[in-house]
Design a protein around this motif. Structure first.
Motif, short mmCIF file in Angstrom:
data_model
loop_
_atom_site.label_atom_id
_atom_site.label_comp_id
_atom_site.label_asym_id
_atom_site.label_seq_id
_atom_site.Cartn_x
_atom_site.Cartn_y
_atom_site.Cartn_z
N SER A 69 16.64 -10.28 -10.25
CA SER A 69 15.55 -11.27 -10.28
C SER A 69 15.89 -12.36 -11.30
O SER A 69 16.84 -12.22 -12.09
CB SER A 69 14.22 -10.61 -10.70
N GLY A 70 15.10 -13.42 -11.28
CA GLY A 70 15.26 -14.45 -12.31
C GLY A 70 14.94 -13.89 -13.68
O GLY A 70 15.57 -14.25 -14.68
N THR A 71 13.99 -12.99 -13.72
CA THR A 71 13.60 -12.38 -15.00
C THR A 71 14.76 -11.57 -15.58
O THR A 71 15.06 -11.69 -16.78
CB THR A 71 12.37 -11.45 -14.77
N LEU B 225 17.49 -13.85 -16.89
CA LEU B 225 17.17 -14.35 -18.23
C LEU B 225 17.39 -13.27 -19.29
O LEU B 225 17.95 -13.54 -20.37
CB LEU B 225 15.69 -14.80 -18.28
N THR C 58 5.28 -22.99 -18.51
CA THR C 58 6.24 -22.38 -17.59
C THR C 58 5.71 -21.02 -17.17
O THR C 58 4.68 -20.55 -17.68
CB THR C 58 7.63 -22.25 -18.26
N PHE C 59 6.43 -20.39 -16.26
CA PHE C 59 6.10 -19.03 -15.86
C PHE C 59 6.37 -18.08 -17.04
O PHE C 59 7.30 -18.30 -17.81
CB PHE C 59 6.95 -18.64 -14.64
N ALA D 237 7.86 -15.41 -17.52
CA ALA D 237 9.18 -14.78 -17.71
C ALA D 237 10.05 -15.56 -18.70
O ALA D 237 10.89 -14.95 -19.38
CB ALA D 237 9.91 -14.66 -16.36
N SER D 238 9.87 -16.88 -18.79
CA SER D 238 10.70 -17.65 -19.73
C SER D 238 10.47 -17.12 -21.16
O SER D 238 11.43 -16.92 -21.91
CB SER D 238 10.35 -19.15 -19.69
N VAL E 255 13.54 -25.28 -19.77
CA VAL E 255 13.08 -24.88 -18.43
C VAL E 255 13.02 -26.14 -17.57
O VAL E 255 12.30 -27.07 -17.90
CB VAL E 255 11.67 -24.24 -18.50
N CYS F 70 15.32 -21.46 -12.86
CA CYS F 70 14.73 -20.61 -11.81
C CYS F 70 14.03 -21.42 -10.73
O CYS F 70 13.83 -20.94 -9.62
CB CYS F 70 13.75 -19.62 -12.44
N SER G 208 16.21 -17.93 -10.14
CA SER G 208 15.43 -16.93 -9.41
C SER G 208 15.67 -17.12 -7.91
O SER G 208 15.82 -18.25 -7.44
CB SER G 208 13.94 -17.11 -9.70
N LEU G 209 15.67 -16.01 -7.19
CA LEU G 209 15.84 -16.08 -5.73
C LEU G 209 14.64 -15.46 -5.03
O LEU G 209 14.74 -14.89 -3.94
CB LEU G 209 17.16 -15.42 -5.33
N TYR G 210 13.51 -15.57 -5.68
CA TYR G 210 12.23 -15.09 -5.14
C TYR G 210 11.89 -15.89 -3.86
O TYR G 210 12.30 -17.05 -3.74
CB TYR G 210 11.16 -15.29 -6.24
N LYS H 229 11.12 -19.68 -3.75
CA LYS H 229 12.05 -20.61 -4.40
C LYS H 229 12.82 -21.45 -3.36
O LYS H 229 12.75 -21.18 -2.17
CB LYS H 229 13.04 -19.82 -5.28
N TYR I 138 0.67 -24.30 -14.53
CA TYR I 138 0.18 -22.98 -14.81
C TYR I 138 -1.15 -23.14 -15.54
O TYR I 138 -1.25 -23.99 -16.42
CB TYR I 138 1.18 -22.22 -15.69
#
Ligand SMILES: Cc1ncc(COP(=O)(O)O)c(C=O)c1O
Length: 360
Positions: free
Chosen positions: A53-55, A58, A79-80, A82-83, A125, A153, A174-176, A179, A302
């Motif tokens: 994951s992108g998480t 990171l 940001t999301f 996870a950053s 980011v 991401c 991230s490849l969610y 995205k 956000y």
């Protein structure tokens, strides 16, 4: 309903997954390697390391740069989660710097004031698909001997002055499914640095260099070939997808009235992971409700900046004021811009927004 996201999964992806299933190698294997090579080539880096994951990309990048307890990492709170969390995972502390209200990205004029002897890295980011000012960030990093870990991401294929994001420092993607390209779930780290590449590969696979000999604490953050096969089919279409996003964005730019449309500085190539406007006059939530009544999806990215998230305040004692970040959180609204948004869809989205905003 015009939705906020629609993964573009076609026959190529289906065929690729079936081939992997038939091959008998469904965990990390040749597709993952091929996907890493294709990603590095897209990003113009020497190496790319696939993760889950992108998480986790990171998280691994933090560890590969030896960021740990007592260290500080300068980043954005707009940001999301996870950053910021990736810094917490390794026991370090995110230090949040306010954003430039025009770009929603780090205000580079405020970074140096946040540097202390504990600062180890800057984590820019590239929010919504727009690169940060990488000239300024790389110059500050060089002057203060800091690592740069890019949270890319949301910005696959975006460029700063013709250079791909993720190729300035250590990149994370991230490849969610929402995205610009997806592998189902997945992440990617990009780097030109041999040491970082090696460290990422070892951390991703249980700290193992020689089979069943473990030199350090590592994780299972490996991508499966099933996911990589989807990613490989998708990366071939990234330019087309991004072009479609830009076409939809250009239409909104010239058509929308009464809202502040995205600002793209000269020399920046935006890939519109999100098309995010500012809605002035406290009308954001009413506009959102109006769009929903007309079967148009929208989202607030956000609503709560990271430093205002409850556990950051209660458990980590954050009590900073970031006026531009907090103002943006009240005003932003993202509208459908993905490649499946048709000309008729975007016309409906724009006319509905204009109708609402003209009511005064
Ligand atoms: C800016 C940013 N950073 C990190 C992540 C984490 O990526 P993932 O959801 O793949 O773990 C995301 C994804 O939503 C993101 O948008």
């Amino acid at each position: 309903m015009i939705n906020m996201a629609k993964p573009q999964i076609g026959e190529d992806e289906k065929k690729a997954v079936m081939e992997v299933l038939d091959s008998g190698i469904i965990a990390t294997g040749p597709r993952t390697k091929a996907f890493e090579e294709a990603f590095a080539s897209m990003c113009t880096t020497k190496h790319a390391i696939a993760t889950t994951s992108g998480t986790t990309a990171l998280h691994v990048a933090m560890l590969a740069h030896k960021i740990g307890p007592g260290d500080e990492v300068i980043t954005s709170a707009f940001t999301f989660i996870a950053s910021g969390n990736s810094v917490l995972f390794v026991g370090a502390r995110p230090v949040f710097v306010d954003i430039d209200p025009r770009t929603f990205n780090l205000d580079v004029t405020k970074i140096e004031a946040a540097i202390t002897p504990k600062t180890k890295a800057i984590l820019p980011v590239h929010l919504f698909g727009l690169p940060c000012d990488m000239d300024a960030i790389m110059a500050i990093a060089k002057k203060h001997n800091l690592a740069v870990i890019e949270d890319a991401c949301q910005s696959h294929g975006a460029m700063f002055k013709g250079k791909k994001v993720g190729s300035f420092g250590t990149g994370t993607f991230s490849l969610y499914p929402t995205k610009n390209i997806t592998s189902g779930e997945g992440g990617m780290i990009t780097t030109n640095d041999e040491t970082v590449d090696e460290a990422c590969r070892v951390i991703r696979n249980h700290g193992m260099r020689k089979r069943y000999y473990h030199d350090e604490l590592g994780y299972n953050f490996r991508m499966s070939d099933l996911h990589a096969a989807i990613g490989l089919a998708q990366i071939a279409k990234l330019d087309t997808f991004n072009e479609k996003r830009r076409e939809n964005a250009a239409y909104y730019d010239k058509t929308l009235k009464g809202v502040v449309t995205p600002y793209v500085p000269d020399g920046y190539t935006h890939v519109y992971h999100q098309y995010t406007v500012r809605v002035p006059g406290g009308k954001r939530d009413a506009l959102r409700a109006y769009l929903a009544e007309h079967e148009i999806g929208s989202e607030v990215y956000y609503p709560v900046p990271i430093h205002k998230q409850s556990f950051y305040m209660s458990e980590y004692g954050y009590n900073v004021s970031l006026p531009e970040t907090e103002k943006a959180a009240q005003e932003v609204l993202s509208i459908p811009v993905h490649p499946a948004v048709s000309a008729a869809d975007r016309e409906k989205v724009a006319s509905t927004i204009n109708e609402f905003m003209s009511k005064g």
